[in-house]
Design a protein around this motif. Structure first.
Motif, mmCIF file in Angstrom:
data_model
loop_
_atom_site.group_PDB
_atom_site.id
_atom_site.type_symbol
_atom_site.label_atom_id
_atom_site.label_comp_id
_atom_site.label_asym_id
_atom_site.label_seq_id
_atom_site.Cartn_x
_atom_site.Cartn_y
_atom_site.Cartn_z
ATOM 1 N N GLN A 61 0.807 -1.233 0.000
ATOM 2 C CA GLN A 61 0.000 0.000 0.000
ATOM 3 C C GLN A 61 0.836 1.277 0.000
ATOM 4 O O GLN A 61 0.557 2.215 -0.735
ATOM 5 N N MET A 62 1.874 1.304 0.847
ATOM 6 C CA MET A 62 2.660 2.526 0.974
ATOM 7 C C MET A 62 3.373 2.854 -0.344
ATOM 8 O O MET A 62 3.375 3.996 -0.802
ATOM 9 N N LEU A 63 3.912 1.816 -0.965
ATOM 10 C CA LEU A 63 4.623 2.004 -2.227
ATOM 11 C C LEU A 63 3.642 2.406 -3.338
ATOM 12 O O LEU A 63 3.942 3.271 -4.162
ATOM 13 N N LEU A 64 2.469 1.802 -3.296
ATOM 14 C CA LEU A 64 1.436 2.125 -4.296
ATOM 15 C C LEU A 64 1.072 3.607 -4.208
ATOM 16 O O LEU A 64 1.040 4.322 -5.211
ATOM 17 N N GLY A 65 0.865 4.079 -2.966
ATOM 18 C CA GLY A 65 0.530 5.488 -2.751
ATOM 19 C C GLY A 65 1.660 6.409 -3.195
ATOM 20 O O GLY A 65 1.444 7.419 -3.870
ATOM 21 N N ALA A 66 2.903 6.030 -2.825
ATOM 22 C CA ALA A 66 4.065 6.864 -3.156
ATOM 23 C C ALA A 66 4.272 6.958 -4.668
ATOM 24 O O ALA A 66 4.512 8.044 -5.204
ATOM 25 N N LEU A 67 4.140 5.821 -5.341
ATOM 26 C CA LEU A 67 4.309 5.810 -6.808
ATOM 27 C C LEU A 67 3.266 6.690 -7.478
ATOM 28 O O LEU A 67 3.564 7.472 -8.374
ATOM 29 N N GLY A 68 2.025 6.552 -6.984
ATOM 30 C CA GLY A 68 0.926 7.346 -7.540
ATOM 31 C C GLY A 68 1.188 8.837 -7.377
ATOM 32 O O GLY A 68 1.066 9.617 -8.330
ATOM 33 N N LEU B 186 2.843 14.094 -9.986
ATOM 34 C CA LEU B 186 3.574 15.375 -9.960
ATOM 35 C C LEU B 186 4.082 15.753 -11.355
ATOM 36 O O LEU B 186 4.407 16.896 -11.617
ATOM 37 N N GLU B 187 4.167 14.755 -12.239
ATOM 38 C CA GLU B 187 4.648 15.021 -13.607
ATOM 39 C C GLU B 187 3.542 15.733 -14.392
ATOM 40 O O GLU B 187 2.383 15.332 -14.334
ATOM 41 N N GLU C 224 -0.962 11.174 -15.519
ATOM 42 C CA GLU C 224 -2.081 11.109 -14.571
ATOM 43 C C GLU C 224 -2.327 9.650 -14.214
ATOM 44 O O GLU C 224 -2.484 8.801 -15.096
ATOM 45 N N VAL C 225 -2.312 9.350 -12.893
ATOM 46 C CA VAL C 225 -2.603 7.990 -12.447
ATOM 47 C C VAL C 225 -4.122 7.863 -12.365
ATOM 48 O O VAL C 225 -4.770 8.539 -11.569
ATOM 49 N N VAL C 226 -4.680 7.003 -13.226
ATOM 50 C CA VAL C 226 -6.153 6.905 -13.289
ATOM 51 C C VAL C 226 -6.701 5.711 -12.504
ATOM 52 O O VAL C 226 -7.892 5.617 -12.244
ATOM 53 N N GLY C 227 -5.796 4.783 -12.115
ATOM 54 C CA GLY C 227 -6.281 3.634 -11.354
ATOM 55 C C GLY C 227 -5.162 2.944 -10.604
ATOM 56 O O GLY C 227 -4.010 2.967 -11.021
ATOM 57 N N PRO D 207 16.508 5.312 -9.582
ATOM 58 C CA PRO D 207 16.037 6.632 -9.142
ATOM 59 C C PRO D 207 14.634 6.924 -9.686
ATOM 60 O O PRO D 207 14.288 6.466 -10.779
ATOM 61 N N SER D 208 13.825 7.673 -8.916
ATOM 62 C CA SER D 208 12.424 7.887 -9.296
ATOM 63 C C SER D 208 12.276 8.620 -10.635
ATOM 64 O O SER D 208 11.357 8.336 -11.398
ATOM 65 N N GLU D 209 13.192 9.565 -10.945
ATOM 66 C CA GLU D 209 13.037 10.292 -12.227
ATOM 67 C C GLU D 209 13.228 9.347 -13.419
ATOM 68 O O GLU D 209 12.724 9.600 -14.508
#
Length: 199
Positions: free
Chosen positions: A11-18, A23-24, A28-31, A105-107
């Motif tokens: 869950q935490m990773l899912l939220g963070a990734l979203g 932010l880009e 847009e994260v739609v689901g 890295p996230s970028e």
């Protein structure tokens, strides 16, 4: 706008990734889904451009989801901690557009998504080094026998399941040990799991 569905059971990773991807400016994260099954239904319902999925999730895993989505227009990106050659080979066969490791890295993720949208394929460099040297040496029948061994079946049960003689099963098992250079069933199973060769 690049529309994205994410499948991740943590869950935490899912939220963070979203949050990161939202932010880009062009994404847009739609689901969001917690397993492969939900990911496949979300993709079919929301028709996103990209589905980012982990591999090891409850129920249907990320590789099975990628296989299920092979004919869909959505591009699949595997994002995992596992740099296992067997997983990577299955992902390639399923036609995934990218196979990235979570410690990147996230970028890099956002850039990879844009590259994939431009029609490129992105694979973690550390996987490219050993992918060709790590082919599974077992035949289809030997793989089948080993999977039944892993399911806890004994020689007699495997013989019945595959409609062959117990002696033939024993021959298969000793060939498997020889090819994998292991001494027993436990070692054969753990090596195959480690390399991601099990379905």
């Amino acid at each position: 706008m690049i529309r994205i569905v994410i499948a991740e059971d943590q869950q935490m990773l899912l939220g963070a990734l979203g949050s990161l991807l939202n932010l880009e400016d062009d994404m847009e994260v739609v689901g969001k889904a917690n397993n492969g099954e939900d990911a496949v239904s979300l993709v079919r319902k929301l028709k996103p451009d990209v589905c980012i999925t982990d591999i090891e999730m409850p129920g249907m895993n990320g590789l099975e989801a990628a296989e299920a989505l092979k004919e869909d227009a959505c591009k699949v990106i595997i994002l995992t901690t596992f740099s296992r050659t067997g997983y990577f080979q299955r992902a390639i066969k399923a036609g995934v557009s990218a196979y990235l490791l979570k410690d990147s890295p996230s970028e890099e993720l956002a850039n990879s998504i844009r590259s994939v949208m431009d029609g490129r394929r992105i694979y973690a460099p550390e996987l490219m080094d050993d992918v060709y040297s790590e082919e599974n040496p077992l035949t289809e029948r030997e793989k089948e026998v080993l999977e039944l061994v892993a399911d806890g079946m004994n020689t007699k049960e495997i013989a019945e399941e595959l409609s062959i003689k117990a002696g033939t099963v024993r021959n298969y098992i000793s060939t498997i040990f020889e090819k994998l250079e292991v001494k027993n069933r436990i070692e054969a199973i753990s090596q195959s799991k480690e390399k991601g060769w099990f379905k």
